[in-house]
Each structure stands twice: as structure tokens, then as C-alpha cells.
Design a protein around this motif. Structure first.
Motif, PDB file in Angstrom:
ATOM      1  N   GLU A  39       0.839  -1.189   0.000  1.00 12.34           N
ATOM      2  CA  GLU A  39       0.000   0.000   0.000  1.00 12.34           C
ATOM      3  C   GLU A  39       0.875   1.241   0.000  1.00 12.34           C
ATOM      4  O   GLU A  39       1.913   1.274   0.644  1.00 12.34           O
ATOM      5  N   GLN A  40       0.443   2.265  -0.741  1.00 10.18           N
ATOM      6  CA  GLN A  40       1.073   3.571  -0.624  1.00 10.18           C
ATOM      7  C   GLN A  40       0.457   4.225   0.600  1.00 10.18           C
ATOM      8  O   GLN A  40      -0.718   4.583   0.604  1.00 10.18           O
ATOM      9  N   ALA A  41       1.277   4.356   1.636  1.00  9.11           N
ATOM     10  CA  ALA A  41       0.748   4.725   2.936  1.00  9.11           C
ATOM     11  C   ALA A  41       0.831   6.214   3.255  1.00  9.11           C
ATOM     12  O   ALA A  41       0.081   6.696   4.101  1.00  9.11           O
ATOM     13  N   TRP A  42       1.732   6.938   2.607  1.00 10.08           N
ATOM     14  CA  TRP A  42       1.928   8.333   2.985  1.00 10.08           C
ATOM     15  C   TRP A  42       2.574   9.063   1.829  1.00 10.08           C
ATOM     16  O   TRP A  42       3.290   8.471   1.026  1.00 10.08           O
ATOM     17  N   PHE A  43       2.354  10.370   1.748  1.00 12.92           N
ATOM     18  CA  PHE A  43       2.994  11.223   0.755  1.00 12.92           C
ATOM     19  C   PHE A  43       3.697  12.316   1.530  1.00 12.92           C
ATOM     20  O   PHE A  43       3.039  13.168   2.144  1.00 12.92           O
ATOM     21  N   GLU A  44       5.014  12.266   1.565  1.00  7.46           N
ATOM     22  CA  GLU A  44       5.780  13.212   2.371  1.00  7.46           C
ATOM     23  C   GLU A  44       6.044  14.495   1.598  1.00  7.46           C
ATOM     24  O   GLU A  44       6.304  14.462   0.404  1.00  7.46           O
ATOM     25  N   THR A  45       5.980  15.642   2.296  1.00  9.01           N
ATOM     26  CA  THR A  45       6.204  16.943   1.672  1.00  9.01           C
ATOM     27  C   THR A  45       7.421  17.675   2.228  1.00  9.01           C
ATOM     28  O   THR A  45       7.804  18.701   1.674  1.00  9.01           O
ATOM     29  N   GLU A  46       8.025  17.171   3.297  1.00 10.12           N
ATOM     30  CA  GLU A  46       9.156  17.856   3.909  1.00 10.12           C
ATOM     31  C   GLU A  46      10.462  17.100   3.678  1.00 10.12           C
ATOM     32  O   GLU A  46      10.453  15.900   3.441  1.00 10.12           O
ATOM     33  N   CYS A  47      11.568  17.816   3.829  1.00  7.14           N
ATOM     34  CA  CYS A  47      12.901  17.210   3.757  1.00  7.14           C
ATOM     35  C   CYS A  47      13.308  16.698   5.133  1.00  7.14           C
ATOM     36  O   CYS A  47      12.781  17.137   6.154  1.00  7.14           O
ATOM     37  N   ASP A  48      14.255  15.772   5.147  1.00  7.46           N
ATOM     38  CA  ASP A  48      14.870  15.270   6.385  1.00  7.46           C
ATOM     39  C   ASP A  48      13.860  14.624   7.334  1.00  7.46           C
ATOM     40  O   ASP A  48      13.916  14.823   8.553  1.00  7.46           O
ATOM     41  N   ILE A  49      12.947  13.851   6.793  1.00  2.47           N
ATOM     42  CA  ILE A  49      11.950  13.148   7.601  1.00  2.47           C
ATOM     43  C   ILE A  49      12.267  11.658   7.567  1.00  2.47           C
ATOM     44  O   ILE A  49      12.519  11.093   6.503  1.00  2.47           O
ATOM     45  N   GLY A  50      12.263  11.030   8.737  1.00  2.00           N
ATOM     46  CA  GLY A  50      12.506   9.595   8.847  1.00  2.00           C
ATOM     47  C   GLY A  50      11.229   8.861   9.200  1.00  2.00           C
ATOM     48  O   GLY A  50      10.370   9.375   9.930  1.00  2.00           O
ATOM     49  N   PHE A  51      11.105   7.652   8.656  1.00  2.00           N
ATOM     50  CA  PHE A  51       9.943   6.815   8.940  1.00  2.00           C
ATOM     51  C   PHE A  51      10.409   5.512   9.569  1.00  2.00           C
ATOM     52  O   PHE A  51      11.460   4.971   9.203  1.00  2.00           O
ATOM     53  N   TYR A  52       9.619   5.011  10.509  1.00  2.43           N
ATOM     54  CA  TYR A  52       9.941   3.810  11.273  1.00  2.43           C
ATOM     55  C   TYR A  52       8.736   2.883  11.244  1.00  2.43           C
ATOM     56  O   TYR A  52       7.604   3.339  11.084  1.00  2.43           O
ATOM     57  N   LEU A  53       8.996   1.602  11.408  1.00  2.00           N
ATOM     58  CA  LEU A  53       7.912   0.636  11.551  1.00  2.00           C
ATOM     59  C   LEU A  53       7.874   0.168  12.999  1.00  2.00           C
ATOM     60  O   LEU A  53       8.886  -0.304  13.535  1.00  2.00           O
ATOM     61  N   GLN A  54       6.713   0.290  13.616  1.00  8.45           N
ATOM     62  CA  GLN A  54       6.479  -0.248  14.951  1.00  8.45           C
ATOM     63  C   GLN A  54       5.784  -1.590  14.744  1.00  8.45           C
ATOM     64  O   GLN A  54       4.659  -1.639  14.256  1.00  8.45           O
ATOM     65  N   ILE A  55       6.487  -2.655  15.074  1.00  6.70           N
ATOM     66  CA  ILE A  55       5.990  -4.011  14.831  1.00  6.70           C
ATOM     67  C   ILE A  55       5.534  -4.602  16.156  1.00  6.70           C
ATOM     68  O   ILE A  55       6.319  -4.671  17.113  1.00  6.70           O
ATOM     69  N   ASN A  56       4.270  -5.013  16.221  1.00 10.00           N
ATOM     70  CA  ASN A  56       3.701  -5.663  17.406  1.00 10.00           C
ATOM     71  C   ASN A  56       3.187  -7.036  16.978  1.00 10.00           C
ATOM     72  O   ASN A  56       2.082  -7.145  16.445  1.00 10.00           O
TER      73      ASN A  56
END
Length: 143
Positions: free
Chosen positions: A114-131
Motif C-alpha cells: 500500500e502507498q501509505a503516505w505522501f511526504e512533503t518535507e525534507c529530512d523526515i525519517g519513517f519507522y515501523l512499529q511491529i507488534n
């Protein structure tokens, strides 16, 4: 101007059109051979994908996103639980859940892409929280 350009019937005229852009000191600047229309070079490739496999709960990342590109999540394997995409603008010190109109967004409970997000800013990190409650999940976060 090229003298070989002939005006054809029925018009007997040709409209003059000038293409320009905002030049120095906010003035109109004509597009010419020596002064082409300025364009923005948008990178075509995203950052290196975040990939891996998890058989226990935890948080993985970061995936460093490029602006103006959709972020895709791919999950596969035999697993039960949830995987949530989190966003950080401070190098991972603060991990914020994604919301859409106040509701939880980018929370997954089964396999798929799935395309989950559309980022508009620079220097942004994404993480996965796995439960995980059982099994092993394979993940890929990419652009």
C-alpha cells in the motif's frame, strides 16, 4: 527571426506570444536560447528501502524519505499482530503516529502493498512499529 516563415491563409497574421518568468529583482524575463525557462529537478529515485524480517515486537528504521514521493509499505509472511508506520522530524527522538482526519492511519494487520503516505518535507525519517503476537513478518518501506 527566420525569414522563411510565411503567414498562410486565411489569417494573414500571426499572434505574438512571449513566454517569460520571474527574473532578477522580480522583473519579467523572456525565455530565450541563452535564458531557458527555469525548472526544478525532481529526484526520480527514493532513498534506500528499509527491508527486513521480524519475529518479535520492536521498532525498525529509519527510512529516509524524499519529499514529493509516495511511501509504499510491503508486508508478507505468516504473522499475526500489527505493523504501524511512524514519522519523525527530529532524527528518531520523537516517533509520531500518522493520522488522517484524526483517525489512525498506516496501521496494517495483514499482508499486502500500500502507498501509505505522501511526504512533503525534507529530512523526515519513517519507522515501523511491529507488534507481533505470532509468526514472522517481512517488511519493505520504499519510494
Amino acid at each position: 527571426m527566420d525569414q522563411d516563415l510565411n503567414i498562410k491563409l486565411p489569417a494573414h497574421y500571426a499572434p505574438a506570444i512571449a513566454v517569460g518568468f520571474q527574473g532578477p529583482e522580480n522583473s519579467f524575463s523572456l525565455v530565450e536560447i541563452g535564458r531557458p525557462l527555469p525548472v526544478v529537478n525532481v529526484p526520480q529515485l527514493g532513498g534506500d528501502p528499509l527491508t527486513g524480517t521480524a519475529d518479535a515486537s520492536g521498532t525498525v528504521g529509519p527510512f529516509l524519505a524524499q519529499p514529493a514521493k509516495a511511501i509504499s509499505i510491503e508486508l508478507s509472511g505468516e504473522w499475526a499482530g500489527s505493523v504501524r508506520l511512524l514519522r519523525s522530524s527530529d532524527g528518531g527522538d520523537t516517533l509520531s503516529p500518522l493520522k488522517a482526519a484524526g483517525a489512525d492511519w498506516a496501521v496494517f494487520n495483514d499482508n499486502g502493498v500500500e502507498q501509505a503516505w505522501f511526504e512533503t518535507e525534507c529530512d523526515i525519517g519513517f519507522y515501523l512499529q511491529i507488534n507481533l503476537t505470532s509468526g514472522t513478518v517481512s517488511y519493505r518501506v520504499s519510494q
